[in-house]
Design an enzyme around this catalytic site. Structure first.
Site, PDB file in Angstrom:
ATOM      1  N   PHE A  72     -14.823   1.130  -3.900  1.00 61.94           N
ATOM      2  CA  PHE A  72     -14.948  -0.742  -5.145  1.00 61.94           C
ATOM      3  C   PHE A  72     -13.831  -2.256  -3.793  1.00 61.94           C
ATOM      4  CE2 PHE A  72     -13.786  -4.938  -6.648  1.00 61.94           C
ATOM      5  CZ  PHE A  72     -14.442  -5.149  -6.847  1.00 61.94           C
ATOM      6  N   ASP A  79      -6.164   0.718   0.830  1.00 59.55           N
ATOM      7  CA  ASP A  79      -7.194  -0.479   0.144  1.00 59.55           C
ATOM      8  C   ASP A  79      -5.913   0.047  -1.250  1.00 59.55           C
ATOM      9  OD1 ASP A  79      -8.183  -1.974  -1.785  1.00 59.55           O
ATOM     10  OD2 ASP A  79      -9.433  -1.731  -1.235  1.00 59.55           O
ATOM     11  N   LYS A 139      -3.470  -9.177  -4.913  1.00 58.89           N
ATOM     12  CA  LYS A 139      -3.663  -8.819  -6.668  1.00 58.89           C
ATOM     13  C   LYS A 139      -2.297  -8.911  -7.184  1.00 58.89           C
ATOM     14  CE  LYS A 139      -7.838  -6.321  -8.046  1.00 58.89           C
ATOM     15  NZ  LYS A 139      -8.733  -7.903  -7.907  1.00 58.89           N
TER      16      LYS A 139
END
Length: 405
Positions: A145, A230, A259
């Site tokens: 994801f 990531d 984030k």
């Protein structure tokens, strides 16, 4: 049609009527928040055990971050990159140093950062590695994801994220996560990068086999391929280290961050790498109106200052050990099939006989705990790193009650 009677019902009804249904949120309407707790429009408090998928690592309305944002709001919030501003240089220099790299390319969202990493890898492949134009290949892992843009869903194996969005972007090869032999077989002369999550969050907090990340590092170095990590969800303290890769002493060529870098206040993301890689960009080749804006830089600089104390990494380590010990006791009793994770991050596979992940999340909601389901009967726990041990234990008690323990 039943007429909504409560403020919660009215708010949800309006949202359902006027917003696209691209999310299926739990039936709670948050009105305020502090630390690890949120309060809904009816005044009921809930313990946030999701933390905005790690965007709220430092808790809701962290005082240091709020003050940094307020101070910047009184000065300047946006210039665009058409001009310099006085927070940009420090942000780039300090983030590069924090990552042990040389250069930073700031963006806003995690998906933007991944897209930027893809473009970066291709440019490097053509200009440095010498891959023929149009043939650059990036290898990714199944169950990944990395976002939901058209390019990113082109290499997703999640039908919900991928279906109905073709034609898909070429240039990607998918291999099984954790399978080093499959990765080695997939690397060829046109491969420019391997893009993976050190821990797969959306997939259910899937951990790589021991030795996998060092193996990826060795293979990419030997074959002249960029290793892109990531760390959007796994980085910045979540697992007890600055980056999840550090648990196996691995340093990738490229970090993709987001984030928590924005402290739960503003979207901030970045690609961080060497001068050899990011130094290839020239004016006009990539950009973002809001990328690296003064407000974002001010908040991110305070995030970096907080991370440098080591306090949050230590809390994630110590409370994470406690969390995983308690969750481990639930495995094998018929209610929990498996638990995975590291630090204050856990994926819990609930026995399907007890209900779906969504149903378990709704039962926890009723008891004042907010979690998120994924992939059938799996739920994820990722509380803010500021959560208290007593609060964490209370949430575990609610989970045991829901599971019938």
């Amino acid at each position: 049609m039943v007429t909504p009677t409560t403020s919660t019902e009215r708010s949800i009804a309006v949202a359902e009527a006027h917003s696209a249904h691209n999310y299926h949120p739990l039936p709670v309407v948050v009105a305020s928040a502090e630390g690890a707790w949120v309060t809904d429009v009816a005044g009921k408090r809930y313990l946030d055990m999701l933390a905005g998928y790690s965007a709220l690592n430092f808790g809701h309305r962290n005082r240091r971050l709020i003050e940094a944002a307020k101070a910047q709001l009184d000065r300047v919030t946006l210039t665009s990159r058409a001009f310099h501003h006085d927070r940009f240089a420090d942000f780039c220099a300090q983030l590069a140093e924090f990552c042990g790299k040389e250069m930073v390319l700031p963006m806003n969202t995690g998906a933007e950062a991944v897209e930027t990493a893809v473009k970066t890898a291709r440019k490097w492949g053509y200009q440095v590695k010498g891959v023929p134009d149009g043939r650059a290949k990036i290898i990714v892992a199944d169950n990944n994801f990395h976002g939901r843009t058209t390019t990113i869903v082109s290499f997703s194996t999640d039908p919900e994220a991928r279906a109905d969005y073709g034609p898909y972007t070429p240039g990607f090869e998918i291999v099984p996560y954790g399978d080093l032999a499959a990765l080695e077989d997939a690397v060829d002369e046109d491969t420019v990068a391997v893009l993976i999550e050190p821990i797969q969050g959306e997939a259910g907090v899937l951990m790589p086999p021991a030795g996998y990340l060092p193996g990826v590092r060795r293979l990419t170095r030997e074959r002249g391929v960029l290793f892109i990590a990531d760390e959007i969800q796994s980085g910045l303290g979540r697992t007890g280290r600055d980056f999840a890769c550090q648990h196996e002493d691995v340093v990738p060529d490229v970090y993709v961050l987001g984030k928590a870098l924005g402290g739960g206040i503003v979207p901030v993301s970045a690609v961080v790498s060497s001068r050899e890689v990011l130094g290839l960009f020239r004016p006009g080749e990539h950009g973002s109106t809001f990328g690296g804006n003064p407000l974002a830089c001010a908040v991110a600089l305070e995030v970096l200052a907080m991370l440098r104390t080591g306090e949050y990494q230590q809390r994630a380590t110590e409370l994470g050990e406690h969390l995983h010990h308690e969750l481990g006791l639930l495995v094998g009793g018929g209610a929990v099939d498996a638990v995975r994770g590291r630090g204050l991050w856990a994926g819990i596979d609930i026995s399907p006989a007890l209900g779906t992940g969504r149903e378990i999340s709704e039962r926890l909601l009723e008891r004042g705990v907010l979690v998120k389901d994924t992939h059938g009967s799996t739920i994820r726990l990722a509380p803010p790193l500021v959560v208290g041990k007593e609060d964490l234990d209370w949430a575990l008690d609610q989970l045991r009650a829901v599971l019938g323990g």
